[in-house]
Design a protein around this motif. Sequence first.
Motif, PDB file in Angstrom:
ATOM      1  N   GLN A  28       0.821  -1.202   0.000  1.00 36.46           N
ATOM      2  CA  GLN A  28       0.000   0.000   0.000  1.00 36.46           C
ATOM      3  C   GLN A  28       0.857   1.255   0.000  1.00 36.46           C
ATOM      4  N   MET A  29       0.230   2.339  -0.352  1.00 32.70           N
ATOM      5  CA  MET A  29       0.859   3.656  -0.262  1.00 32.70           C
ATOM      6  C   MET A  29      -0.093   4.562   0.485  1.00 32.70           C
ATOM      7  N   GLU A  30       0.421   5.679   0.935  1.00 36.16           N
ATOM      8  CA  GLU A  30      -0.440   6.642   1.609  1.00 36.16           C
ATOM      9  C   GLU A  30      -0.898   7.688   0.599  1.00 36.16           C
ATOM     10  N   LEU A  31      -2.204   7.853   0.486  1.00 37.00           N
ATOM     11  CA  LEU A  31      -2.783   8.835  -0.419  1.00 37.00           C
ATOM     12  C   LEU A  31      -3.524   9.888   0.398  1.00 37.00           C
ATOM     13  N   CYS A  32      -3.574  11.117  -0.103  1.00 36.19           N
ATOM     14  CA  CYS A  32      -4.334  12.136   0.612  1.00 36.19           C
ATOM     15  C   CYS A  32      -5.824  11.800   0.478  1.00 36.19           C
ATOM     16  N   GLU A  33      -6.487  11.682   1.615  1.00 40.00           N
ATOM     17  CA  GLU A  33      -7.906  11.336   1.597  1.00 40.00           C
ATOM     18  C   GLU A  33      -8.753  12.458   1.022  1.00 40.00           C
ATOM     19  N   VAL A  34      -8.362  13.694   1.345  1.00 35.79           N
ATOM     20  CA  VAL A  34      -9.064  14.876   0.833  1.00 35.79           C
ATOM     21  C   VAL A  34      -8.023  15.812   0.225  1.00 35.79           C
ATOM     22  N   PRO A  35      -8.172  16.228  -1.045  1.00 34.94           N
ATOM     23  CA  PRO A  35      -7.215  17.148  -1.651  1.00 34.94           C
ATOM     24  C   PRO A  35      -7.042  18.412  -0.811  1.00 34.94           C
ATOM     25  N   VAL A  36      -5.819  18.904  -0.736  1.00 35.05           N
ATOM     26  CA  VAL A  36      -5.513  20.091   0.060  1.00 35.05           C
ATOM     27  C   VAL A  36      -5.753  21.339  -0.781  1.00 35.05           C
TER      28      VAL A  36
END
Length: 276
Positions: free
Chosen positions: A199-207
């Motif tokens: 897995q990778m870490e993705l931004c859950e909500v765009p900044v």
Amino acid sequence: MTVRIILTVLILCCVIRGVLQLLQDRPEGDAKDGIAQTTGNKEIQADEMGVKISTAGKLAVLADGIGRENTGKVCAALAVKEFMDAYALYRSLHHPDYFFERTMYGLHRSIQKVLEERQGGASVGVVFLAEETLYYAMAGQIRIALFRGGELIPLCECQTVNVLAQRAYQKGKLGRQETIWSLQDKNLWNYVGKDGFCQMELCEVPVQLRKGDLVIMMTKGIYEEVPFAQIEGTLADKMLTAQGKADRIVQCAEQSLVQDRENGSIMVLLTDGAMR
């Protein structure tokens, strides 16, 4: 006379169109961004960086190679190349998360083919800026942060054993004593090219970006050697350009008294007008 004027106007239009196209699709990074590195006490600089600006937006990639001799450098270079090549196919990018996942897992397969029987891989951080919005993806231990209002705001956590233990404890899946023992273990449990990469870490909500924001990406040789307060102070210095800020932070890392300093790299990315 009229024909000459018409021809002159047509030539000027073609020249202007060509200049505008070059400005919209610049193959390399914005010259105003700050990029700097230190080899630390290592023989080989195994970090690689890349920035590409096109009509789709700005893509920045930072890879920290893992492996003996030149294995890490090869993996990091491959990471940057695959992301740059994949991004070059887009004139617009409506689903960054899909792009991140497809490219990261494709990179994982490519690295494993290159490695064959060797051990290695890369921590990879990717940032995409478009229409005043920031998206990111990270696998391994690249620090991605937003500098806003004099404060450095972390956007992701490293995929190390101690961080994994803290998350498990918060979810009630790990006892207090086991968590305490694990807090000292900063070894990576996940990175691109590793068997079992999951897995990778993705931004859950765009900044949503604001005027004056800076986006920072760093490898271990920077964030483990330079205190966050010192990084914040340097980034807040209005007398320095983005390149000047990156250079100053690297100088601080090189002044560290730690005997076994890692490769260090930092990217200071401007956001004001950077996507156009």
